[in-house]
Design a protein around this motif. Sequence first.
Motif, mmCIF file in Angstrom:
data_model
loop_
_atom_site.group_PDB
_atom_site.id
_atom_site.type_symbol
_atom_site.label_atom_id
_atom_site.label_comp_id
_atom_site.label_asym_id
_atom_site.label_seq_id
_atom_site.Cartn_x
_atom_site.Cartn_y
_atom_site.Cartn_z
ATOM 1 N N VAL A 251 -7.420 -15.534 5.765
ATOM 2 C CA VAL A 251 -7.362 -16.460 4.708
ATOM 3 C C VAL A 251 -8.627 -15.652 3.605
ATOM 4 N N THR A 252 -7.976 -15.703 2.176
ATOM 5 C CA THR A 252 -8.734 -15.439 1.277
ATOM 6 C C THR A 252 -8.998 -16.455 0.136
ATOM 7 N N GLU A 253 -10.220 -16.635 -0.297
ATOM 8 C CA GLU A 253 -10.348 -17.596 -1.448
ATOM 9 C C GLU A 253 -10.882 -17.197 -2.643
ATOM 10 N N LYS A 254 -9.766 -17.370 -3.574
ATOM 11 C CA LYS A 254 -10.150 -16.694 -4.901
ATOM 12 C C LYS A 254 -10.467 -18.153 -5.993
ATOM 13 N N THR A 255 -11.382 -17.566 -6.924
ATOM 14 C CA THR A 255 -11.858 -18.550 -7.858
ATOM 15 C C THR A 255 -10.945 -18.390 -9.250
ATOM 16 N N VAL A 256 -10.531 -19.221 -9.689
ATOM 17 C CA VAL A 256 -9.557 -19.108 -10.896
ATOM 18 C C VAL A 256 -10.435 -19.243 -12.062
ATOM 19 N N TYR A 257 -10.355 -18.190 -13.220
ATOM 20 C CA TYR A 257 -11.071 -18.513 -14.485
ATOM 21 C C TYR A 257 -9.966 -18.601 -15.787
ATOM 22 N N ALA A 258 -10.282 -19.544 -16.535
ATOM 23 C CA ALA A 258 -9.440 -19.585 -17.872
ATOM 24 C C ALA A 258 -10.462 -19.997 -18.815
ATOM 25 N N CYS A 259 -9.783 -19.529 -20.088
ATOM 26 C CA CYS A 259 -10.251 -19.736 -21.198
ATOM 27 C C CYS A 259 -9.406 -20.746 -22.178
ATOM 28 N N HIS A 260 -9.547 -22.143 -22.483
ATOM 29 C CA HIS A 260 -8.564 -22.729 -23.334
ATOM 30 C C HIS A 260 -8.939 -22.660 -24.779
ATOM 31 N N ASP A 261 -9.901 -21.675 -25.097
ATOM 32 C CA ASP A 261 -10.159 -21.795 -26.710
ATOM 33 C C ASP A 261 -9.642 -20.251 -27.406
ATOM 34 N N CYS A 262 -8.437 -19.766 -26.924
ATOM 35 C CA CYS A 262 -7.834 -18.532 -27.326
ATOM 36 C C CYS A 262 -7.357 -18.744 -28.705
ATOM 37 N N ALA A 263 -7.011 -19.801 -29.311
ATOM 38 C CA ALA A 263 -6.188 -19.784 -30.487
ATOM 39 C C ALA A 263 -6.988 -19.281 -31.575
ATOM 40 N N GLY A 264 -6.151 -18.371 -32.343
ATOM 41 C CA GLY A 264 -6.485 -17.821 -33.405
ATOM 42 C C GLY A 264 -7.653 -16.544 -33.428
ATOM 43 N N CYS A 265 -7.742 -16.371 -31.912
ATOM 44 C CA CYS A 265 -8.729 -15.342 -31.387
ATOM 45 C C CYS A 265 -8.126 -13.875 -31.974
ATOM 46 N N ARG B 256 -23.935 -16.440 -14.296
ATOM 47 C CA ARG B 256 -24.366 -16.937 -12.871
ATOM 48 C C ARG B 256 -24.214 -18.576 -12.718
ATOM 49 N N VAL B 257 -25.218 -18.726 -13.673
ATOM 50 C CA VAL B 257 -25.560 -20.229 -13.955
ATOM 51 C C VAL B 257 -24.388 -21.280 -14.016
ATOM 52 N N THR B 258 -23.525 -20.987 -14.886
ATOM 53 C CA THR B 258 -22.347 -21.751 -15.238
ATOM 54 C C THR B 258 -21.076 -21.184 -14.692
ATOM 55 N N ASP B 259 -21.385 -20.050 -13.782
ATOM 56 C CA ASP B 259 -20.314 -19.568 -13.286
ATOM 57 C C ASP B 259 -18.997 -19.302 -14.141
ATOM 58 N N SER B 260 -19.246 -18.531 -15.199
ATOM 59 C CA SER B 260 -18.380 -18.263 -16.098
ATOM 60 C C SER B 260 -18.395 -16.993 -16.690
ATOM 61 N N TYR B 261 -17.629 -16.351 -17.494
ATOM 62 C CA TYR B 261 -17.493 -15.124 -17.943
ATOM 63 C C TYR B 261 -17.484 -15.409 -19.678
ATOM 64 N N ILE B 262 -18.258 -14.316 -20.562
ATOM 65 C CA ILE B 262 -18.216 -14.674 -21.635
ATOM 66 C C ILE B 262 -17.552 -13.378 -22.472
ATOM 67 N N CYS B 263 -16.300 -13.555 -23.097
ATOM 68 C CA CYS B 263 -15.361 -12.922 -23.648
ATOM 69 C C CYS B 263 -15.934 -11.915 -24.802
ATOM 70 N N ALA B 264 -15.353 -10.807 -25.362
ATOM 71 C CA ALA B 264 -15.404 -10.348 -26.518
ATOM 72 C C ALA B 264 -15.853 -10.992 -27.750
ATOM 73 N N ASN B 265 -15.140 -12.159 -27.895
ATOM 74 C CA ASN B 265 -15.519 -13.287 -29.045
ATOM 75 C C ASN B 265 -16.299 -14.364 -28.936
ATOM 76 N N GLY B 266 -17.044 -14.111 -27.600
ATOM 77 C CA GLY B 266 -18.213 -15.059 -27.646
ATOM 78 C C GLY B 266 -17.685 -16.309 -26.818
ATOM 79 N N LYS B 267 -16.382 -16.620 -26.429
ATOM 80 C CA LYS B 267 -15.974 -17.558 -25.579
ATOM 81 C C LYS B 267 -16.017 -17.673 -24.321
ATOM 82 N N ARG B 268 -16.081 -18.728 -23.717
ATOM 83 C CA ARG B 268 -16.297 -18.792 -22.090
ATOM 84 C C ARG B 268 -15.081 -18.872 -21.574
ATOM 85 N N VAL B 269 -14.967 -17.978 -20.353
ATOM 86 C CA VAL B 269 -13.783 -18.142 -19.559
ATOM 87 C C VAL B 269 -14.254 -18.754 -18.623
ATOM 88 N N GLU B 270 -13.892 -20.099 -18.161
ATOM 89 C CA GLU B 270 -14.692 -20.845 -17.218
ATOM 90 C C GLU B 270 -14.205 -21.095 -15.831
#
Length: 231
Positions: free
Chosen positions: A101-115, A73-87
């Motif tokens: 009107v709906t507002e959606k938050t977009v999350y992405a992980c840019h460190d998926c190479a070699g996972c 909740r502090v960083t508003d991010s999810y931690i995946c099974a590989n320990g990387k942050r989906v920010e």
Amino acid sequence: MKTLIPFLEDMRSHLGTNYRKIVADAGYESEENYEYLKKNDMASYIKPKTYECEKKRSFKNAIGNRENMTYDRVTDSYICANGKRVECQGTKKGKSRNGYVTEKTVYACHDCAGCPYKKDCIRGNNSKLPLEQREKHFEVSKRFLELRAEDKERIASEEGKMLRMNRSIQSEGAFADVKETQLFRRFLGTGHLNALTETVICVLAHNFNKLHHKIQNGTQGRYLFPLKNLA
């Protein structure tokens, strides 16, 4: 999904009042419906679309599901099974046909190479990119999750279980009676007026039959059946 609000508006125009507890199946779940019910002082008892799936082992073991990731909740991010942050990447807005009107938050992980979990985490066959180049991303409406959490708490209560059981008895039972007992499976006439006439006759027959059974069983005035307690 888009018929709940017109149904309720039409009932209010005829009855002059609102029902305070709205029980519906998963097909009626949406943020717009939740928000409408809340603003009109109506409690939602709507089964979430993922309610049954969440109970399955396959769902709980699916590492790609947002629900199975740890949320920070502090960083508003999810931690995946590989320990990387989906920010959090920002927000996007959308509008329904009714103007909601709906507002959606977009999350992405840019460190998926070699996972090593990428094959199980990133799914979908619509992307033209090869799996090696794809990254984990998803969109979340925080307001929707908040309203869904309130709804899930209600439907999990004893009252919620009783109301949902009675909805199944009343609505699903009516469909079964009309289709199987009355053998009404298609309209005989053509045109809106003929279809409406046949519908009214069919409904009257169902209600008379239901009233007859209530008189025979001495259950007039009983609107809800209580939950059966297991021994």
